[in-house]
Scaffold this active site. Structure first.
Site, PDB file in Angstrom:
ATOM      1  CD  GLU A 101      -3.322   0.319   0.223  1.00  0.00           C
ATOM      2  OE1 GLU A 101      -2.883   1.189  -0.427  1.00  0.00           O
ATOM      3  OE2 GLU A 101      -4.537   0.040   0.646  1.00  0.00           O
ATOM      4  CG  ASP A 102      -0.886   4.641  -1.643  1.00  0.00           C
ATOM      5  OD1 ASP A 102      -1.804   4.097  -0.781  1.00  0.00           O
ATOM      6  OD2 ASP A 102      -1.483   5.753  -2.372  1.00  0.00           O
ATOM      7  CG  ASP A 105      -5.748   7.889   6.805  1.00  0.00           C
ATOM      8  OD1 ASP A 105      -5.852   8.103   7.879  1.00  0.00           O
ATOM      9  OD2 ASP A 105      -6.004   8.845   5.848  1.00  0.00           O
ATOM     10  CB  THR A 109      -8.367   0.318   2.938  1.00  0.00           C
ATOM     11  OG1 THR A 109      -9.232   1.484   3.172  1.00  0.00           O
ATOM     12  CG2 THR A 109      -8.530  -0.425   1.771  1.00  0.00           C
ATOM     13  CE  LYS A 133      -1.858  11.834   6.198  1.00  0.00           C
ATOM     14  NZ  LYS A 133      -2.958  12.156   5.533  1.00  0.00           N
ATOM     15  CG  PHE A 154      -3.997  16.690   1.869  1.00  0.00           C
ATOM     16  CD1 PHE A 154      -3.797  15.446   1.195  1.00  0.00           C
ATOM     17  CD2 PHE A 154      -5.243  17.616   1.429  1.00  0.00           C
ATOM     18  CE1 PHE A 154      -4.355  15.080   0.321  1.00  0.00           C
ATOM     19  CE2 PHE A 154      -5.693  16.975   0.140  1.00  0.00           C
ATOM     20  CZ  PHE A 154      -5.495  15.865  -0.290  1.00  0.00           C
ATOM     21  NE  ARG A 167      -3.817   8.436  -8.478  1.00  0.00           N
ATOM     22  CZ  ARG A 167      -4.531   8.106  -7.384  1.00  0.00           C
ATOM     23  NH1 ARG A 167      -3.731   7.813  -6.422  1.00  0.00           N
ATOM     24  NH2 ARG A 167      -5.897   8.103  -7.388  1.00  0.00           N
TER      25      ARG A 167
HETATM   26  C1  PRP Z   1      -5.638   4.981   0.238  1.00  0.00           C
HETATM   27  C2  PRP Z   1      -4.546   3.961   0.502  1.00  0.00           C
HETATM   28  C3  PRP Z   1      -5.516   2.963   1.050  1.00  0.00           C
HETATM   29  C4  PRP Z   1      -6.594   3.845   1.979  1.00  0.00           C
HETATM   30  C5  PRP Z   1      -5.825   3.867   3.353  1.00  0.00           C
HETATM   31  O1  PRP Z   1      -6.490   4.731  -0.923  1.00  0.00           O
HETATM   32  O2  PRP Z   1      -4.124   3.620  -0.861  1.00  0.00           O
HETATM   33  O3  PRP Z   1      -5.991   2.065   0.266  1.00  0.00           O
HETATM   34  O4  PRP Z   1      -6.507   4.880   1.163  1.00  0.00           O
HETATM   35  O5  PRP Z   1      -6.833   4.450   3.982  1.00  0.00           O
HETATM   36  P1  PRP Z   1      -7.297   3.894   5.380  1.00  0.00           P
HETATM   37  O6  PRP Z   1      -6.086   3.391   6.216  1.00  0.00           O
HETATM   38  O7  PRP Z   1      -8.130   5.119   6.293  1.00  0.00           O
HETATM   39  O8  PRP Z   1      -8.441   2.752   5.114  1.00  0.00           O
HETATM   40  P2  PRP Z   1      -7.141   5.769  -1.823  1.00  0.00           P
HETATM   41  O9  PRP Z   1      -8.661   5.420  -1.407  1.00  0.00           O
HETATM   42  O10 PRP Z   1      -6.989   7.139  -1.516  1.00  0.00           O
HETATM   43  O11 PRP Z   1      -7.341   5.092  -3.258  1.00  0.00           O
HETATM   44  P3  PRP Z   1      -6.160   5.482  -4.316  1.00  0.00           P
HETATM   45  O12 PRP Z   1      -4.881   4.717  -3.972  1.00  0.00           O
HETATM   46  O13 PRP Z   1      -6.814   4.973  -5.487  1.00  0.00           O
HETATM   47  O14 PRP Z   1      -5.775   6.839  -4.275  1.00  0.00           O
END
Ligand code: PRP
Length: 178
Positions: A101-102, A105, A109, A133, A154, A167
């Site tokens: 994952e990038d 948070d 997810t 984070k 952010f 991105r």
């Molecule tokens: C981001 C990230 C994780 C998620 C983390 O994805 O890549 O999948 O949010 O957040 P969480 O810990 O609060 O669940 P995003 O929904 O921004 O999708 P993207 O990678 O397509 O930008």
């Protein structure tokens, strides 16, 4: 709300150094069959993943697959369900899987996704995130490999977006509200 780019929080050089270290750590910890399936969660993780796997040794059996998911729920609650927009192409049963994952948070997810993937019976299931984070966490999630812990601000770049934008930046930067 209008946004503009702020200062660099992580330079391309520091990201590259850390990505190399993470790849070394993963290669060192890898099972004796020397194989791993790297599962990238689209879209943001694609940028980190492609750099990460290219730092892995040539003699390692590295496979790459992608998923696109979203966790249901509003800003304060989660239903505990991950909606799959795009699933893996191959079975992970009996495989050593690392979810990439990038950013983590709230953790919702990843925790939902890990439950889903566990049900597919991989031999092992680990997590590698570029950014953590940690202050925002709502549910505990085990992160095996972490690039950087960052404050609750952010940020964009290196895969991370602001409404789909920025991105493509090589560095990770703060975003400022105008
Ligand atoms: C981001 C990230 C994780 C998620 C983390 O994805 O890549 O999948 O949010 O957040 P969480 O810990 O609060 O669940 P995003 O929904 O921004 O999708 P993207 O990678 O397509 O930008």
């Amino acid at each position: 709300m209008a946004y503009k780019l702020g200062e660099v929080i992580l330079s391309r050089e520091s990201i590259a150094r850390r990505v190399h270290e993470l790849a070394e750590d993963i290669a060192r910890d890898n099972g004796k069959d020397n194989s791993v399936v790297i599962v990238g969660i689209l879209t943001g993780a694609a940028f980190f993943l492609t750099d990460l796997v290219r730092e892995m040794p040539e003699d390692m059996d590295v496979r790459v697959d992608f998923m696109s998911v979203a966790s249901y729920g509003d800003s304060t609650t989660s239903s505990g369900v991950v909606r799959i927009f795009h699933d893996l192409k191959s079975s992970i049963e009996g495989k050593n899987v690392i979810v990439v994952e990038d950013i983590v948070d709230t953790g919702l997810t990843l925790s939902h996704l890990l439950e889903l993937l566990k049900g597919r019976h991989p031999a092992s299931l680990k997590v590698c995130v570029l950014l953590d984070k940690y202050e925002r966490r709502k549910t505990e999630v085990k992160v095996d490999y972490c690039g950087f812990r960052i404050p609750d601000k952010f940020v964009v770049g290196y895969g991370l977006d602001c409404a789909g934008k920025w991105r493509h930046l090589k560095d990770i930067k703060y975003v400022i509200e105008e």
